[in-house]
Design an enzyme around this catalytic site. Structure first.
Site, short mmCIF file in Angstrom:
data_model
loop_
_atom_site.label_atom_id
_atom_site.label_comp_id
_atom_site.label_asym_id
_atom_site.label_seq_id
_atom_site.Cartn_x
_atom_site.Cartn_y
_atom_site.Cartn_z
N MET A 222 46.88 42.23 40.45
CA MET A 222 47.18 42.42 41.87
C MET A 222 48.67 42.72 42.04
SD MET A 222 44.57 40.15 44.02
CE MET A 222 45.41 38.60 44.00
N GLY A 223 49.32 43.15 40.98
CA GLY A 223 50.74 43.49 41.06
C GLY A 223 51.61 42.25 41.04
N HIS B 83 51.19 39.01 32.96
CA HIS B 83 50.54 40.33 32.99
C HIS B 83 50.99 41.17 31.80
CE1 HIS B 83 50.91 39.34 37.46
NE2 HIS B 83 49.62 39.42 37.28
N ASP C 82 43.58 31.94 34.58
CA ASP C 82 42.52 31.88 35.58
C ASP C 82 41.19 31.71 34.84
OD1 ASP C 82 44.05 32.66 38.16
OD2 ASP C 82 44.73 34.07 36.63
N GLN D 245 37.77 32.49 36.32
CA GLN D 245 37.60 33.94 36.45
C GLN D 245 37.07 34.53 35.14
OE1 GLN D 245 40.40 36.53 38.71
NE2 GLN D 245 41.26 36.91 36.71
N MET E 109 52.97 30.79 34.61
CA MET E 109 53.49 31.87 35.45
C MET E 109 52.42 32.32 36.44
SD MET E 109 55.81 34.30 33.13
CE MET E 109 57.19 33.61 32.21
N SER F 279 52.14 34.96 40.22
CA SER F 279 52.84 35.78 41.22
C SER F 279 53.22 34.94 42.44
CB SER F 279 51.94 36.93 41.67
OG SER F 279 51.54 37.68 40.55
P1 AMP Z 1 46.64 38.48 39.12
O1 AMP Z 1 47.56 39.63 39.32
O2 AMP Z 1 47.24 37.17 39.46
O3 AMP Z 1 45.28 38.70 39.71
O4 AMP Z 1 46.41 38.41 37.55
C1 AMP Z 1 46.00 39.51 36.81
C2 AMP Z 1 45.64 39.07 35.41
O5 AMP Z 1 46.77 38.45 34.82
C3 AMP Z 1 44.51 38.03 35.41
O6 AMP Z 1 43.67 38.28 34.31
C4 AMP Z 1 45.25 36.75 35.24
O7 AMP Z 1 44.49 35.73 34.63
C5 AMP Z 1 46.39 37.18 34.34
N1 AMP Z 1 47.50 36.23 34.43
C6 AMP Z 1 48.12 35.79 35.56
N2 AMP Z 1 49.05 34.86 35.25
C7 AMP Z 1 49.01 34.70 33.91
C8 AMP Z 1 49.71 33.88 32.99
N3 AMP Z 1 50.65 33.02 33.38
N4 AMP Z 1 49.40 33.98 31.68
C9 AMP Z 1 48.42 34.85 31.25
N5 AMP Z 1 47.73 35.65 32.07
C10 AMP Z 1 48.01 35.58 33.38
#
Ligand code: AMP
Length: 363
Positions: A58-59, A65, A197, A200, A231, A233
């Site tokens: 989601m940016g 990411h 997540d 998910q 970490m 967003s």
């Molecule tokens: P999001 O942009 O938050 O929807 O995350 C996009 C992808 O990045 C998802 O598969 C998340 O599980 C992964 N992600 C987000 N935060 C982390 C993190 N701290 N470590 C590893 N993967 C992450």
């Protein structure tokens, strides 16, 4: 044999047909706002015997990411990163508009990462960024966030109702729906998700299995800040005070995991008691402070669940392992101090933190 130079000149031709997101140009990858031009690229990749790894996001990109993109680039010739803040996974009372949107810095990070992949001679590169509009992703109806709203949705139950789903009833319907759309658009050999997540990952794996989606799901480890905070967003909204207190979740999970790993405890009560001790202690400590000093939070859940069904476990079977996960809600700051770093939104945005540790199956 194809060369990156040849690929990028093909990419340059395609660029002319692709609708572009604002703030261009980019040099090392194309940005797609619509589906047909990406399909054309996908076909060319397939015909060249190259492979695609999809990284849905989601940016507001961070190292979590980027680590998934690195993994995708090590296992595929072409990486497609999608950036789309998906409206259907936000409930009607959750603030879609406050989700951080940082397009320019996201593009800069991806450019820098491509340079790094080149310097390290990694197998693949980011070839395309898919940044569709809501209209492209939801062509028929305005996307609904209502529980009984109309639309074309993918629902994966009962696992979507558990844990995160208990307080966010439309969340996994939105996630599964948007991922199914992305999988259909990109037709990737592999798609990459973060363990951060964890529910998910379970929902998406189940969806891919049950709908015979021809995309392999790969999970990358949770990337953490130096102090251990996972970490996210959304962490930009925390500010210093809530960030420090928010570490309680990871500390609680680690205390519980230690009961299993170091002390051989298998019973739910023995494992989760340790987590509860940590959260209770920090809640009491914070309540004892003045409003300008404290950061209050509520524990939503701490769960010890089966890795496939997410059913709560009374006893861990070490040969199957378990998922230890939790969520806390950081309340807005009651009072801020002059000059204090309260994060984006001045400490007024409530922040939900989630984290987990996996008990891997023992052989
Ligand atoms: P999001 O942009 O938050 O929807 O995350 C996009 C992808 O990045 C998802 O598969 C998340 O599980 C992964 N992600 C987000 N935060 C982390 C993190 N701290 N470590 C590893 N993967 C992450």
């Amino acid at each position: 044999m194809f060369t990156w130079r040849r690929q990028f000149s093909t990419a340059a031709t395609l660029l002319k047909t692709a609708a572009m997101a604002p703030s261009q140009p980019t040099t090392s990858f194309q940005v797609f706002r619509d589906v047909p031009p990406l399909r054309t690229l996908r076909r060319q990749i397939l015909e060249s015997n190259r492979t695609v790894g999809l990284v849905p996001t989601m940016g507001a990109l961070h190292e979590g990411h980027l680590s998934l993109i690195r993994q995708a680039a090590s296992e595929n010739t072409d990486v497609v990163v999608s950036i789309f803040v998906n409206p259907t996974q936000f409930g009607v009372n959750e603030d879609l508009s406050s989700y951080p949107r940082t397009w320019d810095s996201d593009v800069a990070k991806l450019e820098q990462l491509n340079a790094e992949l080149t310097a390290h001679n990694t197998h693949g590169r980011i070839t395309a960024v898919l940044a569709p509009t809501a209209q492209v992703m939801y062509p028929t109806l305005p996307p609904s966030s209502e529980i009984d709203g109309d639309g074309s949705f993918v629902t994966i139950t009962p696992i979507s109702r558990k844990l995160e789903g208990a307080s966010r009833p439309v969340f996994f319907r939105g996630v599964a729906t948007v991922c199914m759309k992305l999988f259909n658009i990109v037709g990737a050999e592999r798609a990459y998700f973060g363990q951060k997540d964890v529910q998910q990952t379970v929902v998406i794996k189940r969806m891919v299995k049950d709908f015979h989606v021809d995309t392999e799901i790969k999970i990358g480890p949770t990337v953490r800040e130096a102090d251990g905070l996972a970490m996210s967003s959304r962490n930009v909204y925390l500010g210093k005070r809530r960030r420090e207190v928010g570490l309680v979740l990871y500390r609680a999970l680690r205390a519980a995991a230690e009961q299993y790993h170091a002390h051989g405890k298998l019973q739910r009560s023995q494992i989760l008691e340790a987590a509860e001790r940590v959260t209770k202690e920090v809640i009491a400590e914070q309540r004892g402070l003045a409003p300008a000093e404290r950061a209050l939070f509520e524990v939503d859940y701490i769960s010890l669940a089966d890795p496939d069904t997410l059913d709560e476990l009374e006893v861990v079977d070490p040969s199957k392992g378990a998922i230890l996960s939790g969520a806390i809600k950081m309340a807005p700051l009651e009072e801020s101090r002059a000059g204090e770093d309260c994060g984006l939104g001045e400490g007024k945005v409530p922040v939900r933190l989630i984290d987990n540790l996996i008990f891997a199956p023992r052989v």
